[in-house]
Design an enzyme around this catalytic site. Sequence first.
Site, PDB file in Angstrom:
ATOM      1  N   PHE A  90       0.963  -1.350  -0.020  1.00  0.00           N
ATOM      2  CA  PHE A  90       0.044  -0.041   0.006  1.00  0.00           C
ATOM      3  C   PHE A  90       0.941   1.226   0.169  1.00  0.00           C
ATOM      4  O   PHE A  90       1.780   1.330   0.733  1.00  0.00           O
ATOM      5  CB  PHE A  90      -0.736   0.083   1.214  1.00  0.00           C
ATOM      6  CG  PHE A  90      -1.723  -1.046   1.447  1.00  0.00           C
ATOM      7  CD1 PHE A  90      -3.152  -0.816   1.064  1.00  0.00           C
ATOM      8  CD2 PHE A  90      -1.372  -2.085   2.244  1.00  0.00           C
ATOM      9  CE1 PHE A  90      -4.010  -1.909   1.091  1.00  0.00           C
ATOM     10  CE2 PHE A  90      -2.247  -3.375   2.422  1.00  0.00           C
ATOM     11  CZ  PHE A  90      -3.646  -3.105   2.060  1.00  0.00           C
ATOM     12  N   ASP A  91       0.529   2.064  -0.701  1.00  0.00           N
ATOM     13  CA  ASP A  91       0.984   3.529  -0.615  1.00  0.00           C
ATOM     14  C   ASP A  91       0.365   4.016   0.728  1.00  0.00           C
ATOM     15  O   ASP A  91      -0.749   3.615   1.215  1.00  0.00           O
ATOM     16  CB  ASP A  91       0.617   4.416  -1.745  1.00  0.00           C
ATOM     17  CG  ASP A  91       1.042   5.844  -1.661  1.00  0.00           C
ATOM     18  OD1 ASP A  91       2.159   5.969  -0.804  1.00  0.00           O
ATOM     19  OD2 ASP A  91       0.314   6.536  -2.241  1.00  0.00           O
ATOM     20  N   GLY A  92       0.638   5.232   1.274  1.00  0.00           N
ATOM     21  CA  GLY A  92       0.276   5.719   2.381  1.00  0.00           C
ATOM     22  C   GLY A  92      -1.009   6.809   2.159  1.00  0.00           C
ATOM     23  O   GLY A  92      -2.115   6.467   2.372  1.00  0.00           O
TER      24      GLY A  92
END
Length: 356
Positions: A207-209
């Site tokens: 996941f990106d944040g």
Amino acid sequence: MSGSGPEEPSPASEEDRQQEAEQDWAAAKAFYDNLVTLRPRPPKPQNAITVAVSSRALFNLVEEQRIYEEQGVEKYVEYQQKNENIILKPGPAFYFVKALEHVNTRLLELYPDDEERFDIVLMTNVHAQVGVRLINSINHYGLTIERFCMTGGQSPIGYLTAYLTNLYLSADSDKVQEAIEAGIASATMFTANKDVVYSDTQLRVAFDGDAVIFSDESEQIFKEEGLDRFFEHEKLNENKPLAQGPLKGFLEDLGKLQKKFYAKNERLNCPIRTYLVTARSAASSGARVLKTLRSWGLEIDEALFLAGAPKGPILVKIRPHIFFDDQMFHIEGAQKLGAIAAHVPYGIAQKYQKST
């Protein structure tokens, strides 16, 4: 009493609908309990983590889509029926789905009577006449996909809520945008440009944040006021949890399943591994991210703060079955190096992408 005719029946309350749904499930369970089968029964939607996948995400339908766009629906259906015994090749979500099913197998070994596991639904706007080829391909690969929703050219988005969908994956960016706007965790799937071998024993999700797990509140500061103001904002708000983003719920779902393995002393052999791959700098803006996850009671297995460096080389090392990001240049960079990427069309980055 008014003489204007019979009174309209009052609409059923939510509690009444839930009670009726429970009665329907009880009746179905009573029926199926009398049937002998080695196939695992699909879990109740209320207990399941439902992942809805479109046919173009699950399988490679590039040629079929070209026929549909250039020659129309009748030629498309005719082509599919003529080729219904030719097995479709895997699409961008295929190995992710296979990994989900491996997790289910492990869960059923440890918790044979538990329904808290993944339920894969094929959610597609293709016509029912195309269904035979999809079924043949699903059976060929040994996938356990029992629920289909084929809407015959109509948007399937309205059915996502009815299926209690936790995650929707599609190759159609317009439908994904529609689902995001309806509050459903969704992403557009993109095929990797290189063949990569993925783990068949561990589901890996990256996941990106910002604007993915978290809201885009901090990214707005960065985009509109610059990097130094962003660092200052994050330092001032270090102890204030970020608001949740569209994929926070799915990370939470993965965490719940991980804990079921930990409870059986399977932490070191857990078939789920999660990664945070963010362009944030650790020293300048990482603390708020980690404290936010802690405040939510969520664990992430690996956190990688890249300080603006390209994400592709890290993703090559991880080899995730899926990588979620809100910015297309990260998606394209991942694609070039062989990572399967999924674009989350959420937050201020979409405004900047459309203007460039």
